[in-house]
Design a protein around this motif. Structure first.
Motif, mmCIF file in Angstrom:
data_model
loop_
_atom_site.group_PDB
_atom_site.id
_atom_site.type_symbol
_atom_site.label_atom_id
_atom_site.label_comp_id
_atom_site.label_asym_id
_atom_site.label_seq_id
_atom_site.Cartn_x
_atom_site.Cartn_y
_atom_site.Cartn_z
ATOM 1 N N HIS A 23 1.891 -6.409 4.452
ATOM 2 C CA HIS A 23 0.586 -5.784 4.261
ATOM 3 C C HIS A 23 0.687 -4.473 3.478
ATOM 4 O O HIS A 23 -0.256 -4.099 2.769
ATOM 5 C CB HIS A 23 -0.094 -5.557 5.610
ATOM 6 C CG HIS A 23 -0.490 -6.826 6.284
ATOM 7 N ND1 HIS A 23 -0.478 -7.008 7.652
ATOM 8 C CD2 HIS A 23 -0.899 -8.019 5.773
ATOM 9 C CE1 HIS A 23 -0.869 -8.232 7.951
ATOM 10 N NE2 HIS A 23 -1.130 -8.867 6.821
ATOM 11 N N THR A 26 0.765 -5.652 -0.095
ATOM 12 C CA THR A 26 -0.568 -6.115 -0.500
ATOM 13 C C THR A 26 -1.492 -4.950 -0.818
ATOM 14 O O THR A 26 -2.151 -4.924 -1.865
ATOM 15 C CB THR A 26 -1.200 -6.980 0.604
ATOM 16 O OG1 THR A 26 -0.384 -8.141 0.805
ATOM 17 C CG2 THR A 26 -2.594 -7.420 0.216
ATOM 18 N N THR A 27 -1.544 -3.971 0.070
ATOM 19 C CA THR A 27 -2.462 -2.855 -0.144
ATOM 20 C C THR A 27 -2.030 -1.971 -1.302
ATOM 21 O O THR A 27 -2.860 -1.444 -2.041
ATOM 22 C CB THR A 27 -2.620 -2.020 1.149
ATOM 23 O OG1 THR A 27 -3.713 -1.131 1.002
ATOM 24 C CG2 THR A 27 -1.375 -1.223 1.464
ATOM 25 N N PHE A 29 -0.364 -2.973 -4.063
ATOM 26 C CA PHE A 29 -0.705 -3.684 -5.296
ATOM 27 C C PHE A 29 -2.205 -3.647 -5.553
ATOM 28 O O PHE A 29 -2.664 -3.528 -6.687
ATOM 29 C CB PHE A 29 -0.223 -5.127 -5.223
ATOM 30 C CG PHE A 29 1.243 -5.293 -5.560
ATOM 31 C CD1 PHE A 29 2.080 -4.187 -5.646
ATOM 32 C CD2 PHE A 29 1.770 -6.541 -5.792
ATOM 33 C CE1 PHE A 29 3.420 -4.335 -5.952
ATOM 34 C CE2 PHE A 29 3.116 -6.702 -6.110
ATOM 35 C CZ PHE A 29 3.940 -5.595 -6.183
ATOM 36 N N SER A 30 -2.981 -3.771 -4.488
ATOM 37 C CA SER A 30 -4.435 -3.757 -4.624
ATOM 38 C C SER A 30 -4.934 -2.416 -5.150
ATOM 39 O O SER A 30 -5.754 -2.358 -6.067
ATOM 40 C CB SER A 30 -5.080 -4.068 -3.269
ATOM 41 O OG SER A 30 -6.473 -3.962 -3.340
ATOM 42 N N LYS A 31 -4.418 -1.329 -4.601
ATOM 43 C CA LYS A 31 -4.882 -0.004 -4.999
ATOM 44 C C LYS A 31 -4.359 0.406 -6.369
ATOM 45 O O LYS A 31 -4.981 1.210 -7.066
ATOM 46 C CB LYS A 31 -4.460 1.034 -3.953
ATOM 47 C CG LYS A 31 -5.213 0.896 -2.644
ATOM 48 C CD LYS A 31 -4.770 1.926 -1.629
ATOM 49 C CE LYS A 31 -5.565 1.767 -0.340
ATOM 50 N NZ LYS A 31 -5.148 2.741 0.693
ATOM 51 N N ASP A 33 -3.899 -1.794 -8.748
ATOM 52 C CA ASP A 33 -4.270 -2.867 -9.669
ATOM 53 C C ASP A 33 -3.014 -3.490 -10.275
ATOM 54 O O ASP A 33 -2.908 -3.718 -11.472
ATOM 55 C CB ASP A 33 -5.185 -2.340 -10.787
ATOM 56 C CG ASP A 33 -5.842 -3.483 -11.559
ATOM 57 O OD1 ASP A 33 -5.955 -4.569 -10.974
ATOM 58 O OD2 ASP A 33 -6.212 -3.273 -12.724
ATOM 59 N N VAL A 35 -1.387 -6.303 -8.978
ATOM 60 C CA VAL A 35 -1.167 -7.685 -8.574
ATOM 61 C C VAL A 35 -0.809 -8.548 -9.781
ATOM 62 O O VAL A 35 -1.467 -8.488 -10.813
ATOM 63 C CB VAL A 35 -2.416 -8.258 -7.886
ATOM 64 C CG1 VAL A 35 -2.203 -9.709 -7.515
ATOM 65 C CG2 VAL A 35 -2.749 -7.437 -6.641
ATOM 66 N N ARG A 42 6.727 -9.495 -5.267
ATOM 67 C CA ARG A 42 5.911 -10.584 -4.716
ATOM 68 C C ARG A 42 6.794 -11.693 -4.132
ATOM 69 O O ARG A 42 6.448 -12.300 -3.122
ATOM 70 C CB ARG A 42 4.988 -11.160 -5.797
ATOM 71 C CG ARG A 42 3.959 -10.195 -6.331
ATOM 72 C CD ARG A 42 3.005 -9.733 -5.264
ATOM 73 N NE ARG A 42 1.821 -10.568 -5.182
ATOM 74 C CZ ARG A 42 0.816 -10.349 -4.336
ATOM 75 N NH1 ARG A 42 0.872 -9.351 -3.490
ATOM 76 N NH2 ARG A 42 -0.229 -11.131 -4.315
ATOM 77 N N HIS A 293 -4.156 -0.535 5.391
ATOM 78 C CA HIS A 293 -4.990 -0.674 4.200
ATOM 79 C C HIS A 293 -5.813 0.577 3.897
ATOM 80 O O HIS A 293 -6.567 0.607 2.929
ATOM 81 C CB HIS A 293 -5.935 -1.877 4.357
ATOM 82 C CG HIS A 293 -5.230 -3.184 4.471
ATOM 83 N ND1 HIS A 293 -4.384 -3.675 3.497
ATOM 84 C CD2 HIS A 293 -5.223 -4.109 5.467
ATOM 85 C CE1 HIS A 293 -3.900 -4.842 3.876
ATOM 86 N NE2 HIS A 293 -4.384 -5.126 5.063
ATOM 87 N N SER A 303 5.239 1.880 -7.371
ATOM 88 C CA SER A 303 4.830 0.944 -6.329
ATOM 89 C C SER A 303 5.823 0.948 -5.164
ATOM 90 O O SER A 303 5.421 0.860 -3.993
ATOM 91 C CB SER A 303 4.705 -0.465 -6.908
ATOM 92 O OG SER A 303 5.925 -0.891 -7.482
#
Length: 356
Positions: A23, A26-27, A29-31, A33, A35, A42, A293, A303
């Motif tokens: 998690h 995931t968070t 990469f999301s923040k 951008d 991904v 990954r 998150h 990252s």
């Protein structure tokens, strides 16, 4: 002196830390951008997807090892108290603090999603309860079957189940279509191989551990092959889902579980850190989603640093909150109970050869 099963401490700790790391990735990469660009990270995240299946495996393994085909009096009452109440309260908390509803109607909708539609990480508790029901009604029958063919058949079944959801177009039927939604996660069909593996390794634990080292090479090679299949399917675009509900996960998780048991057949010692996290693992699983998150970025250009920052802070906060809540009588019903296995007792068991 109580006999401890060392592999369970390792399983709980590695699974718990892996879930928080998943998690955190995931968070981050999301923040950022990010991904789709960090392929190596990954892949690492994908290889950690044994975590939730490992937790549900542990539940059946411990039940089968302790009681074989039976359950102790008051078993379901105990589980409803210590798993059911936290399930309800944590879902209420996630619905309010994580989803941040604008009004009461939205809150009720989010509660419905988290509680009944697999909309939160707590869905694994529903699967565990299904395992308990399966054990109660069917253990006395499946104990008569040959373990290896049953386990192999169940792996094939779960593989086909997840493949069906992934590659067959979703049905437009209002009921059948739910199999492709999060409701499909919550059904035991996709997890049945972990139930059967947990049952047979629990019931036949002593025989299983006496013979496992004979298959050291097979288990190591099987694990490497399952990892290769997982990575190739992802890299070549056959399945790009990064989750535990993939068609290639059941075989991979089975080999990881066998690898844990193989490791424990050689290494009985349990370090303090492993035992400490194991004691807090259920609490960390339940609490971490509130924070993982919502933390900011440590560095906008790294990252890896953000993932490490998110991971460490989330683990620390979760442990501190679990400790504080469990200072009160009813705290364990809110954030889950802390294990009370002491290192000195486990170490004494290890020295006296009482460690499984």
């Amino acid at each position: 002196m109580k006999t401890y099963t060392s592999v369970i401490f390792w399983m709980r700790t590695i699974a718990c830390l892996s879930i928080v790391l998943i998690h955190s990735i995931t968070t981050t990469f999301s923040k950022m951008d990010y991904v789709g660009h960090g392929t190596l990270i990954r892949i690492i995240q994908l290889l950690l997807m044994f975590s939730t299946p490992l937790f549900v495996f542990i539940s059946e393994f411990l039940l089968a090892k302790s009681y074989h085909v039976k359950t102790k009096p008051g078993f379901f009452k105990n589980k409803l108290l210590y798993l059911g109440i936290p399930y309800i309260l944590i879902n209420l908390g996630i619905s309010f603090f994580y989803f941040k509803p604008k009004n009461f109607n939205e809150f009720v909708q989010y509660v419905g999603d988290t509680m009944f539609h697999g909309g939160a990480v707590t869905y694994f508790i529903v699967i565990i309860f299904q395992f308990y029901i399966l054990h109660f009604f069917f253990a006395k029958y499946i104990v008569k079957w040959k373990p290896v063919p049953v386990i192999v058949g169940s792996i094939l079944f779960t593989t086909l189940y997840w493949a069906f959801r992934e590659f067959v177009p979703q049905s437009h039927h209002p009921i059948l279509g739910l199999f492709w939604e999060r409701e499909g996660w919550m059904l035991c069909f996709g997890w049945i191989s972990y139930f059967l593996l947990g049952f047979y390794t629990g019931v036949y634990y002593e025989t299983f551990m006496r013979n496992i080292q004979k298959y050291t090479l097979h288990i190591i090679l099987g694990t490497l092959v399952s990892m290769a299949i997982l990575i190739c399917n992802f890299v070549f675009g056959i399945s790009t889902w990064v989750e535990s509900k993939r068609f290639d996960i059941p075989f991979y998780v089975t080999m990881v579980i066998l690898l844990f048991f193989l490791f424990s057949s050689y290494v009985k010692y349990v370090p303090k850190f492993i035992l400490f996290i194991s004691n807090y693992s259920f609490c960390i699983y339940l609490i971490h989603y509130f924070f993982v998150h919502n933390l900011g970025l440590l560095r906008a250009d790294s990252s890896l640093r953000n993932i490490a920052f998110n991971f460490i802070i989330t683990i620390t906060i979760s442990i501190c909150l679990a400790y504080l809540f469990n200072l009160f009588k009813f705290g364990k019903f809110i954030v889950g109970g802390i294990g009370h296995v002491k290192y000195e007792t486990v170490y004494e068991s290890y020295k006296n050869g009482k460690m499984d």
